[in-house]
Design a protein around this motif. Structure first.
Motif, PDB file in Angstrom:
ATOM      1  N   ALA A  17       0.818  -1.221   0.000  1.00  0.00           N
ATOM      2  CA  ALA A  17       0.000   0.000   0.000  1.00  0.00           C
ATOM      3  C   ALA A  17       0.845   1.262   0.000  1.00  0.00           C
ATOM      4  CB  ALA A  17      -0.927   0.008   1.210  1.00  0.00           C
ATOM      5  N   ALA A  18       1.969   1.225   0.677  1.00  0.00           N
ATOM      6  CA  ALA A  18       2.794   2.431   0.869  1.00  0.00           C
ATOM      7  C   ALA A  18       4.264   2.101   0.650  1.00  0.00           C
ATOM      8  CB  ALA A  18       2.578   2.989   2.270  1.00  0.00           C
ATOM      9  N   SER A  25       1.195   8.773   2.446  1.00  0.00           N
ATOM     10  CA  SER A  25       0.322   9.791   1.874  1.00  0.00           C
ATOM     11  C   SER A  25      -1.138   9.383   1.993  1.00  0.00           C
ATOM     12  CB  SER A  25       0.662   9.982   0.388  1.00  0.00           C
ATOM     13  OG  SER A  25       0.275   8.832  -0.346  1.00  0.00           O
ATOM     14  N   VAL A  26      -2.012  10.298   1.683  1.00  0.00           N
ATOM     15  CA  VAL A  26      -3.443  10.000   1.631  1.00  0.00           C
ATOM     16  C   VAL A  26      -3.687   8.883   0.622  1.00  0.00           C
ATOM     17  CG1 VAL A  26      -5.701  10.932   0.983  1.00  0.00           C
ATOM     18  CG2 VAL A  26      -4.138  12.301   2.388  1.00  0.00           C
ATOM     19  N   ARG A  27      -2.998   8.943  -0.486  1.00  0.00           N
ATOM     20  CA  ARG A  27      -3.155   7.903  -1.511  1.00  0.00           C
ATOM     21  C   ARG A  27      -2.761   6.526  -0.975  1.00  0.00           C
ATOM     22  NH1 ARG A  27      -0.494   7.735  -7.544  1.00  0.00           N
ATOM     23  NH2 ARG A  27      -1.620   5.887  -8.197  1.00  0.00           N
ATOM     24  N   ASP A  28      -1.691   6.470  -0.167  1.00  0.00           N
ATOM     25  CA  ASP A  28      -1.284   5.206   0.439  1.00  0.00           C
ATOM     26  C   ASP A  28      -2.381   4.654   1.347  1.00  0.00           C
ATOM     27  OD1 ASP A  28       1.223   5.432  -0.791  1.00  0.00           O
ATOM     28  OD2 ASP A  28       2.122   6.383   0.974  1.00  0.00           O
ATOM     29  N   ARG A  29      -2.986   5.543   2.117  1.00  0.00           N
ATOM     30  CA  ARG A  29      -4.069   5.114   3.008  1.00  0.00           C
ATOM     31  C   ARG A  29      -5.265   4.612   2.199  1.00  0.00           C
ATOM     32  NH1 ARG A  29      -2.009   9.841   5.747  1.00  0.00           N
ATOM     33  NH2 ARG A  29      -0.994   9.148   7.651  1.00  0.00           N
ATOM     34  N   GLU A  30      -5.579   5.309   1.120  1.00  0.00           N
ATOM     35  CA  GLU A  30      -6.671   4.872   0.246  1.00  0.00           C
ATOM     36  C   GLU A  30      -6.357   3.516  -0.381  1.00  0.00           C
ATOM     37  OE1 GLU A  30      -6.935   8.208  -2.398  1.00  0.00           O
ATOM     38  OE2 GLU A  30      -8.151   9.383  -0.985  1.00  0.00           O
ATOM     39  N   THR A  31      -5.109   3.321  -0.758  1.00  0.00           N
ATOM     40  CA  THR A  31      -4.690   2.037  -1.323  1.00  0.00           C
ATOM     41  C   THR A  31      -4.841   0.929  -0.291  1.00  0.00           C
ATOM     42  OG1 THR A  31      -3.173   3.099  -2.870  1.00  0.00           O
ATOM     43  CG2 THR A  31      -2.778   0.774  -2.383  1.00  0.00           C
ATOM     44  N   ARG A  34      -8.418   0.052  -0.127  1.00  0.00           N
ATOM     45  CA  ARG A  34      -8.794  -0.691  -1.339  1.00  0.00           C
ATOM     46  C   ARG A  34      -8.319  -2.139  -1.252  1.00  0.00           C
ATOM     47  NH1 ARG A  34      -5.940  -2.045  -5.431  1.00  0.00           N
ATOM     48  NH2 ARG A  34      -4.335  -0.458  -5.146  1.00  0.00           N
ATOM     49  N   ALA A  60      -5.155   4.506   8.193  1.00  0.00           N
ATOM     50  CA  ALA A  60      -6.268   4.674   7.258  1.00  0.00           C
ATOM     51  C   ALA A  60      -7.577   4.723   8.032  1.00  0.00           C
ATOM     52  CB  ALA A  60      -6.293   3.516   6.260  1.00  0.00           C
TER      53      ALA A  60
END
Length: 99
Positions: A17-18, A25-31, A34, A60
């Motif tokens: 994820a990260a 990042s926020v994107r890592d948390r979203e990943t 997911r 997350a």
């Protein structure tokens, strides 16, 4: 041995994820969320709880629905180490939910 294996799987899931962790990042948390949803859809109890623990480590935001699904999976698995991993993730979570 099982505990080390679970912890190694959590670490791998965090890196999935990260990849630049500890710079999360926020994107890592979203990943991470997911990947947790994908694990929920896949049905494997170990993968569900491992992805949950990884998402918690990345801080997350985890919905009540995801918490409930992982709690049920950990409980129904009959695996004491897996249930301890779930309880540990829940305890570390910055988002408190009621069981």
């Amino acid at each position: 041995m099982m505990r080390r294996n679970l912890i190694g799987q959590v670490r791998d899931a965090i890196l999935d994820a990260a990849p630049l962790e500890p710079l999360v990042s926020v994107r890592d948390r979203e990943t991470a969320v997911r990947l947790l949803w994908e694990a929920i859809d896949g049905g494997d109890a170990v993968r569900k709880v491992v992805c949950l623990a990884a998402a918690v480590e990345l801080r997350a935001s985890i919905s009540d629905e995801l918490w409930a699904s992982c709690r049920i999976a950990a409980n129904d698995s009959g695996d004491a180490a897996l249930f301890r991993l779930y309880r540990s993730a829940r305890g570390r979570s910055f988002v408190r939910v009621s069981d």
